[in-house]
Design an enzyme around this catalytic site. Structure first.
Site, PDB file in Angstrom:
ATOM      1  N   GLU A 188      48.052  44.113  50.698  1.00  0.00           N
ATOM      2  CA  GLU A 188      47.217  43.287  49.829  1.00  0.00           C
ATOM      3  C   GLU A 188      48.050  42.499  48.801  1.00  0.00           C
ATOM      4  O   GLU A 188      47.827  41.319  48.596  1.00  0.00           O
ATOM      5  CB  GLU A 188      46.236  44.221  49.106  1.00  0.00           C
ATOM      6  CG  GLU A 188      45.133  43.529  48.364  1.00  0.00           C
ATOM      7  CD  GLU A 188      43.995  43.071  49.271  1.00  0.00           C
ATOM      8  OE1 GLU A 188      44.112  43.245  50.505  1.00  0.00           O
ATOM      9  OE2 GLU A 188      43.013  42.515  48.751  1.00  0.00           O
ATOM     10  N   ASP A 189      48.999  43.173  48.189  1.00  0.00           N
ATOM     11  CA  ASP A 189      49.665  42.578  47.018  1.00  0.00           C
ATOM     12  C   ASP A 189      51.071  42.053  47.258  1.00  0.00           C
ATOM     13  O   ASP A 189      51.613  41.347  46.429  1.00  0.00           O
ATOM     14  CB  ASP A 189      49.738  43.601  45.871  1.00  0.00           C
ATOM     15  CG  ASP A 189      48.358  43.966  45.357  1.00  0.00           C
ATOM     16  OD1 ASP A 189      47.398  43.227  45.679  1.00  0.00           O
ATOM     17  OD2 ASP A 189      48.232  44.972  44.652  1.00  0.00           O
TER      18      ASP A 189
END
Ligand code: MN
Length: 704
Positions: free
Chosen positions: A75-76
């Site tokens: 996700e990051d």
């Protein structure tokens, strides 16, 4: 530091090489999140590490812990699932991917009834229940560090926690996490109420101290006398559950605080019942308050004995009695079943163990002879047979698994289903027969003049879609057969010098009397279906005496128009393959309806002038559909000539249904092709393109 602490914790129950793998995942995650900070200003890696700590306290396996370390890297940071898979193996990559997918869903919990669907969807999306456990631990740490966020965001996350995640923890029986999520959610959602309630609790606790001590002591003495090994705990009510009781049951804070709660933990089931007997002997039980969740466990597997007693000075005492194992189950729920055993531990084994856990519950339940309802809940959660689909405006539609966009369309509204022509799934045009998956967003594209395709019946799975399609087709067939019957009768009447429009009531009345039919519409339908000959009906309507003479050459000037929507009633003859644009004749064959032939078809030579068997037809101006046609191609056999021919034809948008090759000699082959075309113009285009091939010597349409 924090990592050391974790690794120490893990070495109590994991093997050395597994602890090493967790450490490697940590190091990788630290590199990925390098330079990223949390809102609090801490390095990002502190978050995955804290999540891992929560899971370690639950004694989760090393793969779950590795997934905890890596849960935010997809996700990051730019890391892909494939990279994680190559480095740490497929099971860990699947877990990380699952957690990322859950994180990606924006829960818009505006409507209360939606919350349950979200909970179910979350579970349905995680084939491996460990995904949910990692997600719960993630959420728990985020809730613990919620204070640094802006108030609006804090409230949104708190709402979502109370609506979605706390109930999931409850379903899975993970009470420790549920209670903490609820209390943190409460504090963030209603800070003022939370503070006031906490202060009131503090004050009440002081006053209660003496009574609590008294009850506690008398219980311990009694247990010792009877030689039952037990731990007595005075239990504090959680703020969120007090708050809820006050709101939902409209009880005052005082009423609730008047109850004293205790938990007795013993070593065996036998001791549970013995202890219960002692308590009922010491204090008077309140009728109707005793519950045996040992014999009949709760939906999430919770087991315990519950009773309420009237103590000294008339205070109420709530007592829970359970074994050490039941206590662990109540705290960790399904996670208690991941308790590590050295060596052969895979996700699969654990999933099977979860299944066994459920099986165990089933047996208990059957012995208890109670309804199976609770089991249905757990089973549906872990082995979902439903999918949860979003509408474009964020509403959730629950469908059986295997459902298609057509099922979705009909579940939104019958009208949407009937007019559906295409769909977008997550923004992509997708076939209507594609099976849907939980979490997808489906948008139906519809057109006013569209109608259900009988083909849909081959892949829809919901009863609603199936019956709606059948119903529509049946009605449509009725309407169309009446309409066609009218046109056929009109033509037959024309031969007798009159028109359908000129029919009088008395004529119809006489027809009904003669034929014994109840309505004229029924007769028209029967004509349309081919069960009655229009010429015969016309003969009854217009007796010989009333016929006007009609000139022979005018008799067939009013052909019946044939449209593609008549397709359900009409058949196209296989001997001559008529296509739009061809001169045609209709052959009426009772039972079969109207069969359409080429006017020149040899099979009609004998009967073409018999009005009881044949009628003039013409195509409507815009017939729609695909019509088969047969071609013969004389070709010079060279390598790949079939492929060349086929691609020429499909380039022109024709669908090839059948090809066969007959080798006449070394220099000539005859190719027989059946393909579908729209009309004669389309066919002409195909023939022209095929003639352009140098191998093709002759190409022609076969008409008989
Ligand atoms: Mn996270």
């Amino acid at each position: 530091m924090a990592l050391r602490l974790l690794l120490d914790k893990l070495s109590y129950y994991l093997e050395v090489k597994e602890v090493r793998r967790v450490e490697r995942a940590y190091i990788f995650a630290e590199q990925c999140h390098e330079g990223q900070l949390r809102q609090s200003g801490d390095p990002y890696i502190t978050h995955p590490l804290a999540v891992a700590h929560i899971l370690a306290d639950m004694h989760m396996d090393h793969e779950s812990l590795m997934a905890a370390m890596l849960h935010d890297v997809i996700e990051d940071t730019g890391v892909t699932k494939g990279q994680i898979s190559r480095r740490f193996g497929r099971p860990v990559a699947d877990l990380v991917d699952g957690v990322s997918k859950l994180t990606g869903i924006e829960f818009q919990s505006k409507a209360e009834q939606q919350a349950e669907s979200f909970q179910k969807m979350t579970l349905a999306m995680s084939r491996d229940i460990r995904v949910v456990l990692v997600k719960l631990a993630d959420r728990l740490h985020n809730m613990r560090t919620l204070g640094v966020l802006a108030p609006a965001k804090r409230r949104r996350i708190a709402r979502e926690t109370l609506d979605i995640y706390a109930p999931i923890a409850q379903r899975l029986g993970i009470n420790d996490i549920r209670l903490e999520l609820e209390n943190l959610g409460f504090a963030a959602m209603y800070p003022l109420r939370h503070r006031r309630l906490r202060e009131a609790m503090k004050a009440a606790k002081k006053n209660r101290k003496e009574v609590v001590g008294e009850i506690h002591q008398s219980m311990e003495i009694r247990l010792e006398q009877e030689q039952v090994e037990a731990t007595v705990k005075s239990r504090e009510k959680h703020l969120w559950s007090i708050y809820r009781k006050m709101r939902e049951k409209k009880r005052s804070f005082r009423d609730i605080m008047d109850v004293f709660a205790f938990r007795l933990i013993v070593t065996s089931v036998d001791d549970c019942y013995r202890t219960l007997g002692m308590m009922h002997n010491m204090f008077k039980p309140v009728p109707g308050e005793f519950k045996d969740y040992i014999a009949i466990p709760k939906a999430n597997g919770y087991q315990s004995l519950h009773t309420v007693l009237v103590g000294m000075h008339g205070v109420l005492i709530e007592v829970q009695i359970r074994t050490v194992e039941m206590e662990a189950m109540a705290s960790y729920g399904i996670a208690a079943h991941w308790e590590y055993k050295a060596g052969r531990q895979t996700a699969d084994v654990n999933q099977r163990r979860a299944a066994r856990w459920i099986q165990g519950l089933l047996e208990m339940q059957q012995q208890a002879g109670d309804s199976l309802e609770f089991l249905e809940h757990v089973k549906a959660d872990l082995f979902p047979d439903e999918v949860y689909i979003f509408t474009p405006n964020g509403k959730i539609i629950e469908l059986p698994s295997g459902a298609t966009p057509i099922d979705f369309a009909y579940s939104v509204h019958t009208g949407v289903g009937n007019s559906c022509i295409a769909c977008r799934v997550d923004g992509q045009l997708t076939p209507l027969s594609e099976q849907l998956e939980s979490g997808q967003r489906v948008e139906i594209i519809s057109a006013e003049e569209a109608q259900p395709n009988p083909n849909w019946l081959n892949f829809v799975v919901t009863a609603k879609a199936r019956s709606a399609i059948r119903h529509y087709l049946k009605n449509q067939q009725h309407d169309e057969s009446v309409d066609l019957g009218k046109r056929l009768l009109d033509q037959a009447l024309n031969r007798l010098g009159t028109r359908y429009k000129e029919l009088k009531k008395s004529q119809i009345k006489r027809l009904l009397k003669d034929t014994g039919a109840s309505t004229f519409e029924y007769i028209l339908q029967q004509i349309g279906l081919g069960n009655r000959v229009p010429f015969a009906v016309a003969n009854v309507l217009v007796p010989k005496s009333k016929r006007k003479p009609v000139e022979e050459n005018k008799k067939s000037t009013l052909p019946v128009m044939i449209d593609a929507s008549d397709g359900l009633l009409l058949q196209y003859a296989r001997c001559c393959h008529p296509i739009p644009g061809d001169p045609i004749l209709g052959h009426i064959s009772p039972g079969k309806g109207l069969v359409i032939h080429l006017e020149s078809c040899r099979n009609l030579v004998e009967i073409r002038h018999n009005p009881e068997k044949c009628m003039a037809l013409s195509w409507s101006s815009k017939p729609r559909g695909e019509f088969p046609v047969e071609l013969k191609v004389e070709i010079t056999p060279e390598r790949g000539f079939i492929a060349a021919l086929a691609s020429r034809m499909t380039e022109a948008d024709a669908t090839i249904e059948h090809v066969s090759v007959d080798e006449k000699d070394a220099f000539t082959s005859i190719v027989d092709v059946v393909l579908t075309v729209r009309d004669r113009i389309h066919l002409a285009d195909i023939l022209r393109r095929a003639r352009g091939l140098k191998q093709v010597r002759r190409i022609y349409r076969v008409k008989n």
